[in-house]
Design an enzyme around this catalytic site. Structure first.
Site, PDB file in Angstrom:
ATOM      1  N   VAL A   1     -32.573  15.201-115.836  1.00 48.22           N
ATOM      2  CA  VAL A   1     -31.633  15.730-116.816  1.00 48.22           C
ATOM      3  C   VAL A   1     -30.235  15.212-116.513  1.00 48.22           C
ATOM      4  O   VAL A   1     -29.748  15.317-115.387  1.00 48.22           O
ATOM      5  CB  VAL A   1     -31.644  17.270-116.822  1.00 48.22           C
ATOM      6  CG1 VAL A   1     -30.558  17.822-117.746  1.00 48.22           C
ATOM      7  CG2 VAL A   1     -33.018  17.780-117.246  1.00 48.22           C
ATOM      8  N   LYS A   2     -29.608  14.672-117.532  1.00 54.27           N
ATOM      9  CA  LYS A   2     -28.292  14.063-117.392  1.00 54.27           C
ATOM     10  C   LYS A   2     -27.229  15.035-117.903  1.00 54.27           C
ATOM     11  O   LYS A   2     -27.288  15.490-119.054  1.00 54.27           O
ATOM     12  CB  LYS A   2     -28.267  12.769-118.207  1.00 54.27           C
ATOM     13  CG  LYS A   2     -27.269  11.712-117.793  1.00 54.27           C
ATOM     14  CD  LYS A   2     -27.585  10.453-118.591  1.00 54.27           C
ATOM     15  CE  LYS A   2     -26.637   9.325-118.275  1.00 54.27           C
ATOM     16  NZ  LYS A   2     -26.913   8.154-119.137  1.00 54.27           N
ATOM     17  N   LEU A   3     -26.264  15.350-117.043  1.00 55.84           N
ATOM     18  CA  LEU A   3     -25.199  16.289-117.373  1.00 55.84           C
ATOM     19  C   LEU A   3     -23.838  15.619-117.229  1.00 55.84           C
ATOM     20  O   LEU A   3     -23.652  14.764-116.359  1.00 55.84           O
ATOM     21  CB  LEU A   3     -25.240  17.503-116.447  1.00 55.84           C
ATOM     22  CG  LEU A   3     -26.513  18.348-116.413  1.00 55.84           C
ATOM     23  CD1 LEU A   3     -26.400  19.408-115.319  1.00 55.84           C
ATOM     24  CD2 LEU A   3     -26.759  18.998-117.763  1.00 55.84           C
TER      25      LEU A   3
ATOM     26  N   ALA B   1     -32.496  11.800-119.393  1.00 54.82           N
ATOM     27  CA  ALA B   1     -32.311  12.286-120.759  1.00 54.82           C
ATOM     28  C   ALA B   1     -31.100  13.213-120.743  1.00 54.82           C
ATOM     29  O   ALA B   1     -31.050  14.164-119.962  1.00 54.82           O
ATOM     30  CB  ALA B   1     -33.552  13.021-121.241  1.00 54.82           C
TER      31      ALA B   1
END
Length: 216
Positions: free
Chosen positions: A82-84, A56
């Site tokens: 978590v996508k950064l 996400a």
């Protein structure tokens, strides 16, 4: 190599999950927006279906905001990754969140140096974008090869997630070059199983069986 779907469409995920080969899902703001559904309930439902890593992505651009948003996303479900973005602020946020035990997918990777920095910042995986590299007349698979060799030589445990996959050959090549994960649209996933000789062979078998066993 694990196989992921790159989508936020629940129907697509349920269909491919039923095959028994789906290991995870990646999403991004564009995919979630296209689904027409709110983010958090969508991510939660995907996690419940897949029971595996679900990326996400944050929409914040500063490290502090990325950290705060990343914590909210990670709290949705234990399967959330978590996508950064691969930026300076993304690296800062990656270091903080990964130190808290949050798995991080560093996205929009276009060089081995970027992948190295992401790994050093604690990323769980890096996402080189193969198709977009091909679009500018460079070989996306060369990037997979470089990152895989770099991670092996430097003994880095960060996974390589081959993204921006456009066709089945990308999947085969990524697997052969050492990618740990490949994420793809449902269309490409469907193409993996299709072959005209399989269809022709099955049709011939069934026709022969029908001739030998006519219905009464």
């Amino acid at each position: 190599m694990d196989l992921y779907l790159d989508t936020a469409e629940i129907a697509e995920i349920k269909e491919i999950a039923a095959w028994g080969v789906l290991a995870g899902v990646t999403t991004n703001p564009s995919l979630v927006a296209r689904s027409g559904r709110p983010l958090e309930p969508t991510i939660k439902e995907i996690c419940q279906i897949v029971q595996g890593p679900v990326s996400a992505e944050v929409v914040s651009t500063t490290a502090a905001d990325m950290v705060a948003e990343g914590r909210r996303l990670a709290a949705i479900d234990e399967h959330v990754v978590v996508k950064l973005p691969t930026t300076i602020d993304g690296l800062k946020a990656c270091k903080i969140l990964s130190s808290e035990g949050v798995r991080i997918n560093m996205t929009l990777v276009f060089s081995a140096n970027q992948a190295l920095l992401c790994a050093k910042a604690g990323a769980w995986c890096v996402s080189p974008f193969l198709g977009r590299i091909d679009d500018i007349s460079w070989e996306g698979m060369d990037l997979i090869r470089e990152i895989a060799e770099l991670f092996q030589v430097q003994n880095l445990s960060t996974r390589i997630l081959a993204a921006s996959i456009r066709h089945p050959r990308h999947v085969t090549q990524a697997a052969m070059l050492g990618a740990d994960i490949a994420t793809m649209p449902a269309k490409v996933f469907q193409q993996l199983i299709k072959h005209p000789l399989t269809d022709a062979g099955l049709k011939a078998f069934l026709e022969d069986w029908a001739k030998a066993n006519p219905k009464v």
